[in-house]
Scaffold this motif. Structure first.
Motif, PDB file in Angstrom:
ATOM      1  N   ASP A  78       0.813  -1.228   0.000  1.00 51.32           N
ATOM      2  CA  ASP A  78       0.000   0.000   0.000  1.00 51.32           C
ATOM      3  C   ASP A  78       0.839   1.267   0.000  1.00 51.32           C
ATOM      4  O   ASP A  78       0.534   2.242   0.685  1.00 51.32           O
ATOM      5  CB  ASP A  78      -0.956  -0.012   1.199  1.00 51.32           C
ATOM      6  CG  ASP A  78      -2.161  -0.910   0.957  1.00 51.32           C
ATOM      7  OD1 ASP A  78      -2.391  -1.311  -0.203  1.00 51.32           O
ATOM      8  OD2 ASP A  78      -2.880  -1.212   1.920  1.00 51.32           O
ATOM      9  N   THR A 163      -6.190  -1.617  12.075  1.00 47.77           N
ATOM     10  CA  THR A 163      -6.228  -0.790  10.872  1.00 47.77           C
ATOM     11  C   THR A 163      -5.937   0.669  11.230  1.00 47.77           C
ATOM     12  O   THR A 163      -6.436   1.171  12.235  1.00 47.77           O
ATOM     13  CB  THR A 163      -7.601  -0.880  10.188  1.00 47.77           C
ATOM     14  OG1 THR A 163      -7.852  -2.241   9.827  1.00 47.77           O
ATOM     15  CG2 THR A 163      -7.648  -0.031   8.926  1.00 47.77           C
ATOM     16  N   ASP A 179      -6.679   2.541   4.344  1.00 50.61           N
ATOM     17  CA  ASP A 179      -6.922   1.906   5.637  1.00 50.61           C
ATOM     18  C   ASP A 179      -5.831   0.853   5.793  1.00 50.61           C
ATOM     19  O   ASP A 179      -6.021  -0.329   5.481  1.00 50.61           O
ATOM     20  CB  ASP A 179      -8.315   1.281   5.686  1.00 50.61           C
ATOM     21  CG  ASP A 179      -9.411   2.327   5.775  1.00 50.61           C
ATOM     22  OD1 ASP A 179      -9.187   3.347   6.448  1.00 50.61           O
ATOM     23  OD2 ASP A 179     -10.477   2.125   5.169  1.00 50.61           O
ATOM     24  N   TYR A 180      -4.685   1.324   6.243  1.00 51.71           N
ATOM     25  CA  TYR A 180      -3.511   0.454   6.323  1.00 51.71           C
ATOM     26  C   TYR A 180      -3.773  -0.679   7.308  1.00 51.71           C
ATOM     27  O   TYR A 180      -4.146  -0.438   8.454  1.00 51.71           O
ATOM     28  CB  TYR A 180      -2.287   1.264   6.749  1.00 51.71           C
ATOM     29  CG  TYR A 180      -1.025   0.441   6.848  1.00 51.71           C
ATOM     30  CD1 TYR A 180      -0.177   0.322   5.758  1.00 51.71           C
ATOM     31  CD2 TYR A 180      -0.685  -0.222   8.029  1.00 51.71           C
ATOM     32  CE1 TYR A 180       0.982  -0.435   5.835  1.00 51.71           C
ATOM     33  CE2 TYR A 180       0.459  -0.987   8.113  1.00 51.71           C
ATOM     34  CZ  TYR A 180       1.293  -1.091   7.014  1.00 51.71           C
ATOM     35  OH  TYR A 180       2.430  -1.844   7.101  1.00 51.71           O
ATOM     36  N   ARG A 181      -3.544  -1.887   6.853  1.00 48.24           N
ATOM     37  CA  ARG A 181      -3.870  -3.055   7.664  1.00 48.24           C
ATOM     38  C   ARG A 181      -2.606  -3.636   8.295  1.00 48.24           C
ATOM     39  O   ARG A 181      -1.723  -4.147   7.599  1.00 48.24           O
ATOM     40  CB  ARG A 181      -4.577  -4.109   6.812  1.00 48.24           C
ATOM     41  CG  ARG A 181      -5.050  -5.318   7.598  1.00 48.24           C
ATOM     42  CD  ARG A 181      -5.955  -6.190   6.754  1.00 48.24           C
ATOM     43  NE  ARG A 181      -7.183  -5.492   6.390  1.00 48.24           N
ATOM     44  CZ  ARG A 181      -8.117  -6.014   5.602  1.00 48.24           C
ATOM     45  NH1 ARG A 181      -7.953  -7.220   5.100  1.00 48.24           N
ATOM     46  NH2 ARG A 181      -9.202  -5.322   5.306  1.00 48.24           N
ATOM     47  N   MET A 340      -9.760  -4.432  -5.710  1.00 46.02           N
ATOM     48  CA  MET A 340      -9.621  -4.310  -4.262  1.00 46.02           C
ATOM     49  C   MET A 340     -10.613  -5.209  -3.534  1.00 46.02           C
ATOM     50  O   MET A 340     -10.655  -5.218  -2.310  1.00 46.02           O
ATOM     51  CB  MET A 340      -9.820  -2.844  -3.831  1.00 46.02           C
ATOM     52  CG  MET A 340      -8.719  -1.920  -4.319  1.00 46.02           C
ATOM     53  SD  MET A 340      -8.775  -0.252  -3.595  1.00 46.02           S
ATOM     54  CE  MET A 340     -10.269   0.388  -4.328  1.00 46.02           C
ATOM     55  N   GLU A 342     -11.791  -8.131  -1.682  1.00 46.50           N
ATOM     56  CA  GLU A 342     -11.032  -9.107  -0.898  1.00 46.50           C
ATOM     57  C   GLU A 342     -11.323 -10.535  -1.308  1.00 46.50           C
ATOM     58  O   GLU A 342     -10.532 -11.440  -1.040  1.00 46.50           O
ATOM     59  CB  GLU A 342     -11.325  -8.926   0.599  1.00 46.50           C
ATOM     60  CG  GLU A 342     -10.741  -7.662   1.187  1.00 46.50           C
ATOM     61  CD  GLU A 342     -10.798  -7.657   2.705  1.00 46.50           C
ATOM     62  OE1 GLU A 342     -10.209  -8.560   3.321  1.00 46.50           O
ATOM     63  OE2 GLU A 342     -11.449  -6.759   3.270  1.00 46.50           O
ATOM     64  N   ARG A 345      -8.867 -10.432  -4.803  1.00 49.93           N
ATOM     65  CA  ARG A 345      -7.592  -9.743  -5.001  1.00 49.93           C
ATOM     66  C   ARG A 345      -6.406 -10.629  -4.629  1.00 49.93           C
ATOM     67  O   ARG A 345      -6.488 -11.514  -3.800  1.00 49.93           O
ATOM     68  CB  ARG A 345      -7.550  -8.441  -4.200  1.00 49.93           C
ATOM     69  CG  ARG A 345      -7.330  -8.633  -2.715  1.00 49.93           C
ATOM     70  CD  ARG A 345      -7.199  -7.297  -2.013  1.00 49.93           C
ATOM     71  NE  ARG A 345      -6.996  -7.505  -0.572  1.00 49.93           N
ATOM     72  CZ  ARG A 345      -7.551  -6.767   0.371  1.00 49.93           C
ATOM     73  NH1 ARG A 345      -8.355  -5.787   0.046  1.00 49.93           N
ATOM     74  NH2 ARG A 345      -7.291  -7.021   1.649  1.00 49.93           N
ATOM     75  N   HIS A 349      -2.885 -10.938   1.301  1.00 42.30           N
ATOM     76  CA  HIS A 349      -2.628 -10.009   2.401  1.00 42.30           C
ATOM     77  C   HIS A 349      -1.555  -9.016   1.979  1.00 42.30           C
ATOM     78  O   HIS A 349      -0.821  -9.229   1.016  1.00 42.30           O
ATOM     79  CB  HIS A 349      -2.181 -10.767   3.647  1.00 42.30           C
ATOM     80  CG  HIS A 349      -3.135 -11.832   4.083  1.00 42.30           C
ATOM     81  ND1 HIS A 349      -4.422 -11.566   4.483  1.00 42.30           N
ATOM     82  CD2 HIS A 349      -2.989 -13.183   4.170  1.00 42.30           C
ATOM     83  CE1 HIS A 349      -5.030 -12.683   4.800  1.00 42.30           C
ATOM     84  NE2 HIS A 349      -4.192 -13.687   4.617  1.00 42.30           N
ATOM     85  N   ARG A 351      -1.940  -5.846   1.001  1.00 43.63           N
ATOM     86  CA  ARG A 351      -2.386  -4.669   0.254  1.00 43.63           C
ATOM     87  C   ARG A 351      -3.890  -4.532   0.333  1.00 43.63           C
ATOM     88  O   ARG A 351      -4.621  -5.523   0.416  1.00 43.63           O
ATOM     89  CB  ARG A 351      -1.944  -4.726  -1.207  1.00 43.63           C
ATOM     90  CG  ARG A 351      -2.818  -5.607  -2.110  1.00 43.63           C
ATOM     91  CD  ARG A 351      -2.535  -5.338  -3.577  1.00 43.63           C
ATOM     92  NE  ARG A 351      -3.333  -6.170  -4.470  1.00 43.63           N
ATOM     93  CZ  ARG A 351      -4.520  -5.806  -4.978  1.00 43.63           C
ATOM     94  NH1 ARG A 351      -5.029  -4.638  -4.651  1.00 43.63           N
ATOM     95  NH2 ARG A 351      -5.168  -6.607  -5.799  1.00 43.63           N
ATOM     96  N   THR A 352      -4.349  -3.268   0.312  1.00 42.45           N
ATOM     97  CA  THR A 352      -5.765  -2.959   0.156  1.00 42.45           C
ATOM     98  C   THR A 352      -5.968  -2.056  -1.057  1.00 42.45           C
ATOM     99  O   THR A 352      -7.053  -2.013  -1.626  1.00 42.45           O
ATOM    100  CB  THR A 352      -6.327  -2.257   1.409  1.00 42.45           C
ATOM    101  OG1 THR A 352      -5.620  -1.032   1.637  1.00 42.45           O
ATOM    102  CG2 THR A 352      -6.192  -3.149   2.637  1.00 42.45           C
TER     103      THR A 352
END
Length: 373
Positions: A78, A163, A179-181, A340, A342, A345, A349, A351-352
């Motif tokens: 991201d 997040t 929304d960084y995970r 994007m 889920e 994609r 894991h 990246r969003t």
């Protein structure tokens, strides 16, 4: 704060030089690294307890014997920037097992990776989000993820995942929101696991991803000098000196480098972003793709070219091939990189957001391919 990094590297290099040049008649002085990795106590509650960094921890200035490094191609997360370091106990060194094999780090070692954003809005500041630490115990690698506080003074162990909403300007000065995970432990295992065959059974173990000689075979600016990273590790006594540097053919390229051959860029992109799951004994080994750099040289099948998608997740009939030469809209791989959602994609894991530059690279490659027979 990150910009002070090079200055401190110069100071550290000068200190090491002074130590190396002590007069033989002087009483020998051995500087002691402040790093503490007690295998009976780790993971610690706070990142500061390891003493990986000098001064204010947010400046990411490595302590004595903490070695900074940088892979040739980097996993997309991201658009976060990363600082990477490795530490090995005194008197130990890593072992070379092949250009395309993870360096075997000794028990007690730690791999440290800090994720941060520059130009965080509205004040254009730098903000560290997390620091991931992998520690080698006698029975294998463990994970420890440390989430930074807002004041950037400490990071606390948290393996539950969370997040963080971040607004930032990327390297192209484009404002993005993410929304960084921060991953939980299960998500860490998905990407880092491998299944080894031992004593008649498959045993799942965790392994690092990016420290392959083929991806470290580049020069790095250490402040006082710029030198090949593998050569530097050998000089520091942290890597066995029983191998030759990988050849050009066996060395990954920076997939962002437009001067490199297109297919080699794509192979490098797949290797660092996909191969840790799409390999033998990886999380996605039941799929036909084998994306490791060493397995895609003149092998279109391992890259999914003209390979049927078969029963993969009820995709639209148009996506009947993993990669259809000349047609991104009939290529399942392209679809999964360019969404994007889920459910579909890829990667699963990490990246969003859509990696625009990566998608563009893969599109160019698909359009360059000759048709299936």
């Amino acid at each position: 704060m990150i910009k002070k990094y090079s200055i401190y590297l110069i100071i550290i290099s000068i200190s090491l030089l002074i130590y190396a040049c002590t007069d033989e008649n002087d009483e020998e002085y051995t500087p002691v690294s402040p790093v503490t990795v007690d295998l009976t106590q780790v993971p610690y509650t706070n990142l500061s307890q390891y003493h990986f960094f000098e001064g204010e921890m947010k400046n990411q200035i490595p302590s004595l014997n903490v070695i900074p490094y940088e892979p040739i191609s980097s996993l997309f997360t991201d658009y976060a920037h990363k600082k990477r370091f490795v530490w090995m106990p005194n008197g130990t060194k890593a072992t070379f097992n092949g250009d395309d094999e993870i360096l075997d780090l000794p028990v007690g070692s730690a791999i440290i990776k800090t994720f941060y954003y520059d130009n965080v809005q509205p004040s254009n500041t730098t903000k560290i989000i997390e620091t991931r630490v992998m520690i080698r115990k006698s029975d294998g690698w463990i994970f420890a993820d440390y989430v930074w506080n807002d004041s950037q003074t400490e990071a606390v162990l948290d393996m539950n995942g969370s997040t963080k909403n971040i607004a930032f300007k990327d390297d192209n000065n484009v404002t993005r929101n993410v929304d960084y995970r921060i991953p939980n432990e299960v998500q860490c295992i998905v990407c880092h696991k491998t299944k080894n065959y031992e004593n008649g059974n498959y045993v799942q173990k965790n392994i690092p991803i990016g420290i392959k000689p083929q991806n470290l075979n580049k020069n790095f600016n250490y402040g006082s000098e710029t030198k090949n990273q593998l050569t530097k590790w050998i000089e520091l006594g942290k890597l066995t000196n029983n191998f030759s540097l990988p050849t050009e053919a066996n060395t990954i390229v920076n997939y962002n480098d437009n001067t490199q051959p297109l297919e080699k860029r794509v192979r490098s992109y797949f290797d660092i972003n996909c191969a840790h799951c799409h390999k033998e004994h990886g999380h996605c080994d039941y799929r036909p793709m084998r994306f490791a750099f060493s397995e895609t040289n003149n092998n279109r099948t391992n890259m999914g070219v003209c390979v049927d998608t078969q029963d993969m997740q009820n995709f639209e009939p148009a996506l009947s091939k993993i990669v259809t030469p000349g047609n991104i809209y009939r290529s399942m791989l392209y679809y999964r990189l360019n969404t994007m959602d889920e459910t579909y994609r890829m990667p699963l894991h990490g990246r969003t957001l859509i990696h625009d530059e990566g998608v563009q690279l893969v599109e160019e490659w698909i359009n360059s391919l000759t048709p299936c027979n």
